[in-house]
Enzyme design. Structure first.
Site, mmCIF file in Angstrom:
data_model
loop_
_atom_site.group_PDB
_atom_site.id
_atom_site.type_symbol
_atom_site.label_atom_id
_atom_site.label_comp_id
_atom_site.label_asym_id
_atom_site.label_seq_id
_atom_site.Cartn_x
_atom_site.Cartn_y
_atom_site.Cartn_z
ATOM 1 N N HIS B 98 0.831 -1.201 0.000
ATOM 2 C CA HIS B 98 0.000 0.000 0.000
ATOM 3 C C HIS B 98 0.868 1.255 0.000
ATOM 4 C CE1 HIS B 98 -3.708 2.121 0.510
ATOM 5 N NE2 HIS B 98 -3.251 2.762 1.563
ATOM 6 N N ILE B 140 1.144 -1.965 5.723
ATOM 7 C CA ILE B 140 2.110 -1.760 4.643
ATOM 8 C C ILE B 140 1.909 -2.752 3.500
ATOM 9 C CG2 ILE B 140 3.853 -0.820 6.222
ATOM 10 C CD1 ILE B 140 5.443 -3.430 5.751
ATOM 11 N N GLU B 141 0.920 -3.640 3.613
ATOM 12 C CA GLU B 141 0.685 -4.569 2.506
ATOM 13 C C GLU B 141 -0.624 -4.190 1.803
ATOM 14 O OE1 GLU B 141 2.102 -8.650 3.101
ATOM 15 O OE2 GLU B 141 2.765 -8.062 5.091
ATOM 16 N N MET B 142 -1.729 -4.851 2.111
ATOM 17 C CA MET B 142 -2.968 -4.506 1.421
ATOM 18 C C MET B 142 -3.703 -3.353 2.124
ATOM 19 S SD MET B 142 -3.834 -8.434 0.302
ATOM 20 C CE MET B 142 -5.389 -8.194 -0.550
#
Lengths: 350, 350
Positions: B98, B140-142
């Site tokens: 993200h 910090i990912e999806m």
């Protein structure tokens, strides 16, 4: 062909001679009129001029379409913004590219794009081949240079072999033009035959319900088909956004002058390629600006801005019912097995 | 099970009794030893405890695996970092999430992950189900919240129906736990049977060539199989990176203390889950830090740091030849047709 004002379609009363006592259904005037304006999506992909499809080339194109190593980050592929399972688009107002930069316009669908007369909202690419090469090398999209894209693929042994098979007889088959050509022949397979509307067009009376037929009649009578016609119900011409009344800034942001930016000709100011209405229920948000989230809203805005019509709620319902009959069979595409990188393959930007 | 130092495998001399005059090939001591340590990947997906697979649940899981609307931006799916066509990983040192944030470790492969005893490099998820829910809600990912993920899917009519079918009898089937469960049963199908090594293990003498058999013999003799054993040749235990000699900061960055960060126990400092070697040739770069780009380099580093062995060039060649025999049949997964958003569906972060 460009239109300044949409001529209302002449509602020709076809003189229908019912085949007396032949057992055939009487000719349907609505269908006859529709057949003058629209064509069904064929079952088989069309041939591309100067770019013959072979199984090896289509297969290579499928790999490249899903290939993130065609981006500087190794993180973005064609399918990142044109998802084959999401109506060929990405469901965002604008797309997210390299370094999380935003694209300038709503990602158009790849499905049936082969039937458009030109590509991109402003028609700046003549065909799929030319289009395919655009986002790869666009600094805000996939963000790689053409030279690096070629070097990248040359560094992956599986692609050396795949290009050899797709472009037999070429001494140096991994070229940017061949990347584009392979992606184009794959994209030409992404067509959606079998929509209820197409089945009805071909004679299946039961394929459309009454609301959908009413919607089609309104679509014709109000003049929607002046621009949204042909095989794609759109994709065949340019038209100004706001023929009768310019929509607000949300739908028509003043900094995007559309086709003008290609031709630098004032008469093209705020002209855009008329989008296809095929599978339109799958590809919200709508318009080049991607700010209409519902099909009903989009139809209402179109009525006002292009036709000067305040469509009633009932009319909007019927037109959208018709538009939902434009959804065809979606392409079943296996996710390709991509050839592995090796120690010497160029690496992604950290 | 954790090891501090890899005990050298006892090279048991099996007392082989050749079946006299039976027409069967004499028993191969190398194979007999290998069969004690390794098992082939089965043809059919294993059943998951407390999470029975049904066709409807697997199909839902396939949709969710490729579903970008499970991210805050509608731009990232499970398949963004665990590409089914790229060995189940993404070919980057760390993944891009993200807002173009970078993950902390190299994305592990989803292929055969069902056979690991725990998930993530530090084993912080017990199983696929628990793992699946991690990146979706990781900022910090999806980058979506669990609540929003559920609301998002509830806002898409096609998912309301798909969850009803996948979880029959549940009053409110769209839950975060059910999202995880559906993804897990799909991921359990992502197995790669038929690797040359497996065929050899099952008796096909010709499935491995001489270099590969030599590589296997070195793999056993040097002690690699102390950690890389079982069905996945890894994935079954934790081990310190640098048993004998800590590698440099590039491979072992000091700020990532691995399993310690889960257990907060000093004896787990710089321990990581031993990665599977299945399909390893497809998933460069290597190690949790993702900085070894070649398989040969990774084998050399492993020899030095884990075994205190400076493998010769020839030994490295033979071991990597063996590792390349661990590539199985890659899963053929059709890109799913995802249900469309409607006007009321929650929208992506702009």
């Amino acid at each position: 062909m460009q239109v300044g004002l949409p001529g209302r379609l002449a509602l020709v009363s076809f003189l229908v001679v019912a085949p007396a006592a032949s057992g055939l259904a009487a000719t349907d005037p609505l269908r006859e009129q529709a057949k003058e304006l629209f064509q069904p999506i064929p079952t088989n992909p069309p041939a591309l001029p100067d770019n013959p499809a072979t199984p090896a080339k289509v297969e290579l194109g499928r790999m490249l379409y899903f290939e993130p190593r065609l981006s500087e980050s190794h993180n973005i592929s064609c399918n990142s913004c044109h998802l084959i399972g999401l109506g060929g688009a990405d469901g965002r107002p604008n797309s997210i590219g390299h370094n999380w930069q935003r694209g300038g316009r709503n990602a158009p669908t790849v499905l049936n794009a082969v039937f458009n007369t030109a590509q991109f909202w402003d028609g700046r690419a003549a065909d799929l081949k030319e289009q395919a090469g655009g986002p790869i090398a666009n600094p805000i999209e996939m963000g790689i240079t053409k030279e690096h894209a070629v070097e990248q693929l040359k560094g992956i042994p599986g692609y050396v072999e795949a290009f050899r098979q797709a472009f037999p007889g070429e001494a140096d088959p991994i070229t940017y033009a061949n990347i584009e050509a392979a992606i184009a022949v794959f994209e030409a397979t992404l067509i959606t035959p079998g929509a209820p509307f197409d089945r009805w067009l071909e004679g299946d009376d039961a394929a459309l319900d009454e609301a959908q037929k009413q919607g089609l009649a309104i679509f014709l009578e109000k003049g929607c088909a002046s621009c949204h016609n042909g095989i794609n119900l759109g994709g065949g011409m340019y038209a100004p956004f706001g023929v009768v009344q310019k929509p607000g800034w949300e739908f028509l942001p003043p900094n995007d002058r559309g086709r003008f930016q290609v031709t630098n000709t004032v008469e093209d100011d705020y002209f855009f390629k008329v989008p296809s209405l095929r599978n339109i229920e799958l590809t919200a948000p709508y318009f080049h600006s991607g700010h209409a989230w519902g099909l009903e809203q989009a139809v209402a805005v179109m009525g006002q801005s292009q036709l000067g019509e305040n469509l009633t709620e009932r009319e909007i319902e019927q037109v959208t019912a018709f538009l939902r009959a434009l959804t065809g069979e979606q392409p079943q595409v296996p996710f390709p097995i991509l050839p592995p990188s090796v120690a010497t393959t160029p690496r992604p930007e950290p």
